[in-house]
Scaffold this motif. Sequence first.
Motif, short mmCIF file in Angstrom:
data_model
loop_
_atom_site.label_atom_id
_atom_site.label_comp_id
_atom_site.label_asym_id
_atom_site.label_seq_id
_atom_site.Cartn_x
_atom_site.Cartn_y
_atom_site.Cartn_z
N UNK A 571 0.82 -1.21 0.00
CA UNK A 571 0.00 0.00 0.00
C UNK A 571 0.85 1.26 0.00
N UNK A 572 0.40 2.24 -0.76
CA UNK A 572 0.92 3.60 -0.67
C UNK A 572 -0.16 4.44 0.00
N UNK A 573 0.23 5.25 0.97
CA UNK A 573 -0.71 6.08 1.72
C UNK A 573 -0.65 7.50 1.16
N UNK A 574 -1.77 7.98 0.65
CA UNK A 574 -1.72 9.22 -0.11
C UNK A 574 -3.04 9.97 -0.02
N UNK A 575 -3.27 10.88 -0.94
CA UNK A 575 -4.49 11.69 -0.98
C UNK A 575 -5.50 11.08 -1.95
N UNK A 576 -6.79 11.31 -1.73
CA UNK A 576 -7.80 10.77 -2.64
C UNK A 576 -7.55 11.12 -4.11
N UNK A 577 -7.17 12.37 -4.35
CA UNK A 577 -6.99 12.79 -5.74
C UNK A 577 -5.84 12.06 -6.42
N UNK A 578 -4.89 11.57 -5.65
CA UNK A 578 -3.79 10.79 -6.24
C UNK A 578 -4.29 9.46 -6.79
N UNK A 579 -5.46 9.04 -6.32
CA UNK A 579 -6.08 7.81 -6.81
C UNK A 579 -7.34 8.13 -7.63
#
Length: 972
Positions: A571-579
Motif C-alpha cells: 500500500x501507498x498512503x496518499x491523498x484521494x486525488x492521487x487515486x
Amino acid sequence: MKKELLIILFIGFVFNISAQSVDPLITKDAEAQDVWIDSIIKNMTLDEKIGQLFMIQAYSNKDKKHEDYITNMIKKYHVGNLIFMQGTPDKQATLTNKYQDSAKVPLLIGFDGEWGLDMRLKNTYRFPWNMTLGAIKNDSLIKEFGLHLGKHCNRLGIHLNFAPVVDINTNPENPIIGNRSFGENKENVTEKAIAFTQGMQSMGVLASAKHFPGHGDTATDSHQTLPVLNFDLERLNNIELYPYKKIFDAGVTSVMTAHLSIPSLESDSRLPTSLSKNVVTDLLQQKLGFLGLVITDGLNMKGAANYATSAEINLAAIQAGNDLLLIPQEIPATVNIIKKAIELKTLTEERIDFSVRKILKAKYWAGLNNYKPVQLENLNADLNSIDDELLHRELVKNSLTVLKNINGNIPVRNLENRKIAYVKLGDDSGADFVNMLQNYGKVDVVSDKNLDGLIKKLKPYNLVIIGYHKSNANPWKSYKFKDKELVWLQEIAREKNVILDVFASPYSLLQVKSFTNIEGLIVSYQNSKLGQELSAQLIFGAFGAKGKLPVTIKTDFFEGRGFTTSNLGRFEYTLPEAANLSSVKLKEIDSLATIILKKKMAPGFQVFVARNGKVVLDKSYGYHTDKKLLKVKNSDVYDLASLTKILASLPLIMKAEEEQKISLNEKVQELLPSFKGSNKAAVSVREILSHYGRLKAWIPFYVATQDSVTHKNLPTFYSNVKSKKFAIKVAKNLYINKNYKDSIYKYIRDADQRERPGYKYSDLGYYLFKEAIENTYQKPLNTLVDEEFYQSLGANRTSYLPLQKFAKNEIIPTEKDDYYRNQLVQGYVHDMGAAMLGGVGGHAGLFANANDVAKIMQMYLQKGYYGGKRYLKTETVDKFNHRYFSDKKVRRGLGFDKPQLNPKVKATCGCVSDESFGHSGFTGTYTWADPKSGIVYVFLSNRVYPTAANMSLVRSNMRTEIQQVIQDAIID
C-alpha cells in the motif's frame, strides 16, 4: 584606472559572449507596452522617477504606524515598489489593495518566496527546499513547482518573486545558501533554475535569478559581513557564471546582484559587487548581455551597509547599473543625494529614465497596465489546494535518495523473518516516520539513556532503522550530528543490520567517519511530516526510489549517486486525488459517521478506503463503548466475525487447493472420514464454499450446555478455573470441558439437512474446513494462517486470541453478554461456537484493524501478490472469485460473497462490478474489493454493543451507503 581597463578587457576575452538577443521584458504587444510606458514617463517629475527606483519593505503583521509609514512613502516620496515580509495572506492582500489605491502608478509587489509563500507568510504553502529538489531527475516537476508558486503569487497580487537561487553550492560550510541551492553540479542547478523560471513566468510572475555573480562558495553570510571570493576569472566563468548565461537565454526577467568581494572582478576589495560598475554594468549587462531588470540584494544587509552611508550606497548602486534598489534605507536622503548627483553631472536624468523605463516595462509585463485588486474571497483555500499537496508529494517522492543498499535491504522484504526496531537520533521528532513504518508491520521504538543499555535492548532485533531527525523550521537550522550520536551510530551499525535514514541536509553525512557497517542509507533531506511518511513508505516498497544526490560526500558518495529500488506492491498512503477520487465527496463519509454515532448504531468504528493500491482514507470514529472513555484508534482491533471466513480459512483452502491437498470436488466424507455415512457425506467443497450444500445456517451449541429453565451454564460442562478437564478457555474465568469439541462435531454431523436445494448462508461448513485444514497441515488454524500469510503480509494487527498479543485497551469490546458468558466480551470471540472451540474458529475468531484487513483484500485484488511475494496463483484467485451456481440464483463465489443477483437484497450498494467480492460480519464488519474500480473498502464496528439486538446499523444499510459514497467519489 589602467588596471580596471585591463580587467574589463580580460573579462571580454574570457567570457567572449554576445549580447542577449531578446529583451525578456518585452511583451507580445510591444507597441502597446511602449505606448503605456511613454504615457506614464512623460508626465513624471524627477522625484516621481526616483521613487520608481525604490522597493521598500512592507509588513502585514505590524501596526497602523507602519501602515501609515508605507502610505506616506508612496504618496510623498512616490515609492513605486514594495517587498512584503512577514504576516498573513489575508492581511497582505488587504494592505496590497490599500497601498495600490494610494499609488499614482501601480506598485510592483515583490516577495522572497524561494520554497513558497510560507517562506514569509503564515497559513500558506511550503514546498521543499532547493537542495531537496536538486535530487529530482525529472525537471518537469520543477517546472510544475514554479508554476504552482507562480499561481500563488498571482493570486496574492505578487508580481516579482525573488527566486530561483542559482548559486552552485560547492562549499559545504556555506552558512547562508546550503539547502537553498539545487546542489553543486552546474548543469543540474542550471536546468532546474530554468525549469522553475519557465513555470513561474508562465503564470505572469517575474523570476529573479540570484545571487549574481555567485554566492555558492562562500564561508560567510552577506547578511552579516562582506564575503570574499578569491577565484580567478576562468573559475568564475566555468562555475559561478555558468547558470546565468543559460538562464538569460531562457528568458529570466530579472537578476539580483549580490554583496560579495571578488578581487578578480573588482579591484576595490571594500566595494561589494552589487555596487560595482565593473560587475553590474560591464559584466552583467554588457559582456553577458542581460537586458532584463537588475535588482540589488537587500541594501540593509551588512555586506552592503558597512560600505558607506545608506544614501551613498543607494546612489552607488544606481551608478553601478542596478535598476531597482531592494530595501533601501534613508529614502529622503537618497532622493536628495541622487538629485545632487544629477546637478553635479555624476549622474544623468537619462540614466534614471533608463531604469524607470525598465521598471515600467516589468510592470506592464506583469499585467499592471490592467491592475485589478486582490480578491479576498477564498484566498486561503486557493493558496493551499489539493493540487499543491499532490505536487508536493511527487516532489518528495522523487527526491528520496538511496545511497547504499547492501544485500537489497531496501525495500524491506520477507517480514516473517524480520524483527525490526526503530532508533531515533537528532533533536527533532520522528513520530510521523514511526507511525507510517508501523502501518507496514511491527516496528518497535527502542531507546535508552545509555549506549550499553540500548545495545542490550536491540539484541532481539535483526534490522534497526535509525532515523536522524533535525529541525525543518528553515534551511539554515543546524544539520550536524552530535559527537555522541556519531558514536552511537557506529556502535549500533557494528552490532546490527542497519538502515540509516537522514532527515536533514546531506552535508550532515560529512561527519560520519565510516559507512562500512551501514547496510542501507537513505537521504530524505527534510524532516517534514510528508518527508517522514513517504520515506517510510519507500523503505517498505510502496514505490521505488528515484532520487540522485545533489552534492558530494567526501569520497564515499559522489554527486549524482542514487540507487533505484523496487515497488513491492504494498500500500501507498496518499491523498484521494492521487487515486482519482474526490476528497470533497469522500467527506460525506464523515456525515454518515455522525449519523451512525448519533443514532447509536455503534459506539465507534473504522473506515478504510484504497484505490489501485493507494490508501486514501484510514480513519477511526467514536469510542470503544458508550461510556466514551477510549477513542477508537486506527491500531485498535475489532472482532471480525464472519470476515474470518475469507481472511483466515479461505486463503488456507486456496493454498491447499493449489497444492492439491484439497479438491473443490472433494466430498465431506473424504475431508473428514468421520462424516462418512452422514447426510453430509456427499456434499462437495465447492457446494459448501458456495453455500449451496443444504447446511443449516448455524447451531446454538451453547444452549445444550445450559439448564433449560434457568439458562445457567451447567457445572458438568464449565468451570471458573482452568484444569486438565476444563482446559478450553471460553471467556474470562470460564472454561469448557475439553471433550465438548467432539459434541460440537457430532451435532453438525447429525444435524438435518435442508430439504430443498438452494442458497442458504451457513457457518457449519467452516467448522469442517477448520478440522480438515488442521488435519492436513498438522498445525492449529491460527498458527498456520499466521505463518503462511499474516507475518509476511505485515498483518501484525491481525490475530486469533488477541489477548495473547495485544493490550486489552487495544481490543474493542463487543457485547454485554447476559445469556452465556455473563460478562462484557472483550478480547474473546463474540461468536459462541468459536468461543467453545477456544476462540479459534474457521468461521469466526479473527481480530484485526481495518488496515490489516485491507492488506489481505489487496493481496486478493492483486491476484495473490503483495509485498514482493506471491501467495496464490492468479488462476487460483480467479477460480475462487467465480459463481458456480448462479443458474441456481446463488450469488456467492467460493467463500467470497458477491454482488446481489436479486435487487431486493442489499449485499452491496448495487454500484460495484460483478467481478467484485467481499464479506460481511455479524458484529458489524464489512469488506469489499472491486477489480474493476480498484477499490478496497473496509468497515469495522462493534454494532453488537451493548447487545446483539442493536440491529440499526444493519437495517440502515449504512455500510453499503458508505460504499456508495466511495463509488460516487471516483472522478475518472
